[in-house]
Scaffold this motif. Sequence first.
Motif, PDB file in Angstrom:
ATOM      1  N   GLY A 213      75.607  28.978 -69.991  1.00 54.35           N
ATOM      2  CA  GLY A 213      74.565  27.971 -70.101  1.00 54.35           C
ATOM      3  C   GLY A 213      74.848  26.846 -71.071  1.00 54.35           C
ATOM      4  N   ALA A 214      76.120  26.618 -71.433  1.00 55.22           N
ATOM      5  CA  ALA A 214      76.424  25.476 -72.288  1.00 55.22           C
ATOM      6  C   ALA A 214      76.379  24.196 -71.455  1.00 55.22           C
ATOM      7  CB  ALA A 214      77.799  25.642 -72.914  1.00 55.22           C
ATOM      8  N   SER A 215      75.937  23.116 -72.081  1.00 53.09           N
ATOM      9  CA  SER A 215      75.939  21.848 -71.359  1.00 53.09           C
ATOM     10  C   SER A 215      77.373  21.329 -71.310  1.00 53.09           C
ATOM     11  CB  SER A 215      75.043  20.850 -72.080  1.00 53.09           C
ATOM     12  OG  SER A 215      75.659  20.446 -73.275  1.00 53.09           O
TER      13      SER A 215
ATOM     14  N   TRP B 251      69.085  14.562 -84.727  1.00 56.57           N
ATOM     15  CA  TRP B 251      70.015  13.520 -84.273  1.00 56.57           C
ATOM     16  C   TRP B 251      69.295  12.443 -83.474  1.00 56.57           C
ATOM     17  CZ3 TRP B 251      74.119  12.613 -86.628  1.00 56.57           C
ATOM     18  CH2 TRP B 251      74.892  13.635 -87.177  1.00 56.57           C
ATOM     19  N   TYR B 252      68.305  12.896 -82.726  1.00 48.47           N
ATOM     20  CA  TYR B 252      67.558  11.953 -81.898  1.00 48.47           C
ATOM     21  C   TYR B 252      66.925  10.882 -82.786  1.00 48.47           C
ATOM     22  CZ  TYR B 252      63.898  10.317 -78.733  1.00 48.47           C
ATOM     23  OH  TYR B 252      63.081   9.544 -77.971  1.00 48.47           O
ATOM     24  N   VAL B 253      66.242  11.328 -83.843  1.00 50.16           N
ATOM     25  CA  VAL B 253      65.592  10.382 -84.749  1.00 50.16           C
ATOM     26  C   VAL B 253      66.646   9.525 -85.458  1.00 50.16           C
ATOM     27  CG1 VAL B 253      64.062  10.149 -86.718  1.00 50.16           C
ATOM     28  CG2 VAL B 253      63.676  11.968 -85.062  1.00 50.16           C
ATOM     29  N   ALA B 254      67.728  10.175 -85.909  1.00 49.83           N
ATOM     30  CA  ALA B 254      68.750   9.441 -86.643  1.00 49.83           C
ATOM     31  C   ALA B 254      69.371   8.335 -85.789  1.00 49.83           C
ATOM     32  CB  ALA B 254      69.832  10.407 -87.121  1.00 49.83           C
ATOM     33  N   LEU B 255      69.661   8.675 -84.542  1.00 53.73           N
ATOM     34  CA  LEU B 255      70.268   7.658 -83.671  1.00 53.73           C
ATOM     35  C   LEU B 255      69.304   6.506 -83.436  1.00 53.73           C
ATOM     36  CD1 LEU B 255      72.256   9.671 -81.011  1.00 53.73           C
ATOM     37  CD2 LEU B 255      73.112   8.265 -82.868  1.00 53.73           C
ATOM     38  N   TRP B 256      68.027   6.848 -83.248  1.00 55.65           N
ATOM     39  CA  TRP B 256      67.047   5.782 -83.062  1.00 55.65           C
ATOM     40  C   TRP B 256      67.012   4.887 -84.290  1.00 55.65           C
ATOM     41  CZ3 TRP B 256      64.380   3.030 -79.816  1.00 55.65           C
ATOM     42  CH2 TRP B 256      64.104   3.529 -78.543  1.00 55.65           C
TER      43      TRP B 256
ATOM     44  N   ASP C 152      58.424  19.612 -75.914  1.00 53.41           N
ATOM     45  CA  ASP C 152      59.115  19.437 -74.636  1.00 53.41           C
ATOM     46  C   ASP C 152      59.983  18.179 -74.606  1.00 53.41           C
ATOM     47  OD1 ASP C 152      57.070  17.693 -74.713  1.00 53.41           O
ATOM     48  OD2 ASP C 152      56.429  17.990 -72.635  1.00 53.41           O
ATOM     49  N   LEU C 153      60.221  17.561 -75.777  1.00 61.24           N
ATOM     50  CA  LEU C 153      61.107  16.386 -75.789  1.00 61.24           C
ATOM     51  C   LEU C 153      62.533  16.838 -75.464  1.00 61.24           C
ATOM     52  CD1 LEU C 153      61.573  13.361 -76.548  1.00 61.24           C
ATOM     53  CD2 LEU C 153      62.204  14.196 -78.801  1.00 61.24           C
TER      54      LEU C 153
ATOM     55  N   LYS D 178      69.034  13.632 -74.161  1.00 60.12           N
ATOM     56  CA  LYS D 178      69.131  12.220 -74.544  1.00 60.12           C
ATOM     57  C   LYS D 178      70.349  11.994 -75.443  1.00 60.12           C
ATOM     58  CE  LYS D 178      64.162  11.543 -74.210  1.00 60.12           C
ATOM     59  NZ  LYS D 178      63.949  10.491 -73.198  1.00 60.12           N
ATOM     60  N   ILE D 179      70.548  12.918 -76.393  1.00 64.58           N
ATOM     61  CA  ILE D 179      71.716  12.789 -77.268  1.00 64.58           C
ATOM     62  C   ILE D 179      72.998  12.813 -76.429  1.00 64.58           C
ATOM     63  CG2 ILE D 179      73.038  13.899 -79.114  1.00 64.58           C
ATOM     64  CD1 ILE D 179      70.513  12.813 -80.142  1.00 64.58           C
ATOM     65  N   GLU D 180      73.010  13.708 -75.468  1.00 63.53           N
ATOM     66  CA  GLU D 180      74.226  13.826 -74.662  1.00 63.53           C
ATOM     67  C   GLU D 180      74.469  12.561 -73.858  1.00 63.53           C
ATOM     68  OE1 GLU D 180      74.098  17.481 -72.491  1.00 63.53           O
ATOM     69  OE2 GLU D 180      74.699  18.591 -74.292  1.00 63.53           O
ATOM     70  N   ARG D 181      73.365  11.958 -73.427  1.00 63.18           N
ATOM     71  CA  ARG D 181      73.552  10.723 -72.665  1.00 63.18           C
ATOM     72  C   ARG D 181      74.174   9.648 -73.552  1.00 63.18           C
ATOM     73  NH1 ARG D 181      68.404   9.717 -69.524  1.00 63.18           N
ATOM     74  NH2 ARG D 181      68.836  11.846 -68.865  1.00 63.18           N
TER      75      ARG D 181
END
Lengths: 420, 280, 461
Positions: A312-314, C48-53, C156-157, C162-165
């Motif tokens: 299940g790793a991305s 990371w999400y907040v940091a990147l923003w 549920d965020l 999003k980080i991966e994108r």
Amino acid sequence: MNSLTETKRRPTDWQGAEMQKRIAGRYAAERRFKAMGMAAIALSASFLAFLLVVMVGNGFLGFTQTELPVEIDFPAVTGGASPSQFQGPNAEANLQVMGLREIVDSSIEIQYGPEGTDLFSSGAWTAVSAKILADPDIVEQKSTVNLPVVSDLDVAYKDEGNPEAEAKVSELSGQFSTGFNWNFLSNSDATDPMQVGIWGAFKGSLITMIVTLMLAFPVGVLAALYLEEYAPKNRLTDLIEVSINNLAAVPSIIFGLLGLAVFLNFFGMPRSGALVGGLTLALMTMPVIVISGRNAVKSVPPSIREAALGIGASPLQVVFHHVLPLALPGILTGTIIGMARALGETAPLLMIGMRAFIATPPSGITDPATVLPVQIFLWSDEVDRGFVEKTSAAIIVLLLFLLIMNALAIYLRNRFETRW
Amino acid sequence: MHDDQKTLEPNESVHMTDSATTGVNTEGGPPKMTARHVDVFYGDKQAINDVSIDVNMDSVTAFIGPSGCGKSTFLRCMNRMNDTIPIARVTGDITLEGEDIYAPKMDVVQLRARVGMVFQKPNPFPKSIYDNIAYGPRIHGLATGKEELDEIVESSLQRAGLWGEVKDRLQDSGTALSGGQQQRLCIARAIAVDPEVILMDEPCSALDPIATAKIEELIHELRGKYAIVIVTHNMQQAARVSQKTAFFHLGTLVEYGETTDIFTNPREEKTRDYITGRYG
Amino acid sequence: MTGATLLFLIIGLGLVAWFFGRLKAAGMQSGGKHSRSALHSLPNYHGWYVALWAILPAAIFLAVWSFASPALITDAALTSPAAAQLPQDAFARAAILSEARAIASGNQVNAFNPLSQSMVEPYRDAIAYYQMIGAVAALLMVFACGVYAWLQIKPDLRARTKIERVTMLVLLLASLIAIVTTVGIFLSLVFETARFFSMVSPIDFLFGTEWNPKAVAGPRGETGFGAIPLFWGTVFIGAIIAMIVAIPLGLMSAIYLTQYAPAKFRSWMKPILEVLAGVPTVVYGYFAALTVAPALRDFAVSIGISNASSESALAAGAVMGIMIIPFVSSMADDSIAAVPSAMRDGSLAMGATQSETIKKVLIPAALPGVVGGVLLAVSRAIGETMIVVMAAGLAANMTANPFSSVTTVTTQIVQLLTGDQEFDSPKTLAAFALGLVLFIVTLLLNLIALRVVKKYREAYE
């Protein structure tokens, strides 16, 4: 169906004299061919040996300097300076105040006559200064110091110089001694070959390489991962691949032109700085890292990816947790090889002005700087014969660093290479 | 490679004890090639263990056995192709018309010209059909002029049954032919040097049934002009084309005899098991 | 505030944002340690999400700002009273302004033109003003975007997705740098070459036989830019002399190492030969100039060639050939190794000797690969700079005498671009035209070579 021609053929007489002669000839040709192959290798290897012997033979002398003894009666000439003056932070300033240069010059004149100072290198007094700083107690006594001679004499003593210098050398023969030229490791460029050193160029190389590594390594690794792991098969990917393969083969001087036109003239970055040099070399090194990185990533077996995906790793976690660590030794090997190439590169740096006369080592990425290979090029252009051995000595230093880097790459490859 | 301690006169073998486990020929004229107590090692590993066998001029000899039994290895000893593998070591005696082929005075180049070889996969050179055939005669200097060379090429192709198919395109590349044609080209290439023995190493394993049939027909045609040794893992093929059959297993020669005997009335149980398909 | 401090500040704030984002997400992690978390992504990803923003929008803004602000700064500086004294001529004006800007931003110490000195103060003010605006705006963006992202954190965020994108986008950008570089090289060369061709006719340049750029005086109708002698010199040294040395030695070395040498010898000798390719070109150049060239001149004089030059095509070409040996040898090695061993066995089994097999079967079969390798080697040789700069000389001779001095494209590029530079003179621009020719030729050679080699590989797969 074949009875027609069959009868015409008589059996081959393998033992016949003619056939034996022919076979002997063929074996002779075989031996000749093999000998040619061996000769080609021997010739190639002896070119290498010759090159190294010439460089080491010339350069070895560059690390040494010819010296003449000078007796300095410190208590008399300094007027009774005490050792404590030359300790602590003010030591150098006190030497300056004391007029050490004149002191040394006058001591020389006492011993070698009024023209005596012409015998010594202009930086001779710094040797005395270093000696005092290292051991302040000598100012309380009369002591004899070996000081470097002027370049012409140095050349004449070591090898063969101009007639005047040769005459001087035979006149003073017996008094000369040879010392290790520490200045060569700690000084920067100078006009006097006795005073030049590689420290400035070495520091320039170091800063430039750091800039190159900081830019080329992340970009190269990320690009390799993208191309090998995620890139869809489309026109854009093809274009990227073609670009990378092409960049790897573009002559280095073209990168210099790019640096000149884009970084210097378009973006207005400071000329001669390690920043522009590093940027230019990074563009050159990146394709090497991408190509070796892709091979390293490719050699990680798919089973590892499948195992990670299976729990299940991305896709991103698969790559950053499993593929990248396994491929890292291979990537590092390629990076070191790419960096070694960048370290030896000269032509593109000439284009962006890193050929300036740099007498003080750079302290930042925008300071004017030069690098070892460019320094070698600059010294090779000097007419003064004293520069010949310095150039070769600088080459030895450069080759030594390349050797260390390549040995490191080979070590990494052997130590961490995994056969899947 | 040559082991003097084991040297035996070729004809001494007639008196050997058990002709069932040695391939020694006890009747007819002198054998074309003989092998006595041959061992082959790859490094430390023994691939062939004490094999003795005779090959006759007037018959096709088939080597059969499961894969890895050493039949191809032994075949490659017979024209010293094992020399190309640095770790291979051969002891014992192999003779061609009484001459020890591993003797120091034996010339490998001549030996290979006299003992030709056809490989498992067709391996024409990337040259024209004509040049493929002419290659051997040229290097050995078998033709004095262009005309004689043409003759050799034509007769070789005819003997290999390929002349009709390629006579109008001799300058086409050999690699452009079909698989079966390529293999017949390779046979023609071997014939062109006028060998005494032709070794065939599973010559049909890469071919389709029709091409195989043509090769088998060709082997029939060639029989009697050359001593032919064929390695095959196809028992039907061995039964169809050969007069003598040798069964190898795990590097040893289990049984050697008339093909009809081997297939209808084998003496050894191992042979029977193999023939009836119990393993292999 | 300098750009670097600002950048560090933003990154520091990003770390703070990471901490708060992670904290909030961790607080939402309901249940005990071992129960399945209610969060879609791990708290780290929220951080990371907040940091990147917080970081990315501000960083992008700063990048845009650094491009936009110079124009604004110049406009502001021109409104100052000192600007009234500036000459009306656009060219002189631009020169003064650029000098003033260089002094104001600390890249230059003294003004050449007194007028520039007067403009330094207005410039300095304007720069400080706009830098301040940029910094404040960037910091505001950090806070605004960071807080926005922080408020967005819910169980549920899909923070990880999003980080991966974003990461994927970074990977793509990294690979695009290769294209950007290629295009950059091509555009900069084409742009400067076009300017050059507006002064010198392309026909004169490409087909002229007189190269003497120093003689050029006037801005129009220049002569002395005929590059044929350069092209000849490049071909003579790189494609002829160097290859005469490199092909036989490289090919025979590869043949011996792959076909005859014992494995142990091969494993030692191959890396030793490869050292030849690792020696920096400046070392070869020095070797050629110091040792090889004088020796060759003495030799030429001793056999009666009186006009032998101390900078000879032969010295440069021969040393370059030595450098190329491992290149040819490894390409030949690969090509020969790619020939199926069945072909070698086929030939040996007919009684061919090893050398007959090599000469009549292996080499012909490997020929496309070898030719491809030689083309790559030629492309490398003609782009090589330091050896020719140091050993070949500057005289643009059209001669086939290897003992005389010739010059090459790369030598002239270096020659034209070092020393005093005015960027708009045909002399400097000619270097870019030469560079464009070199780029196109090496590109074509590489493309052809790679295609030949690829086709050849496919043939045996």
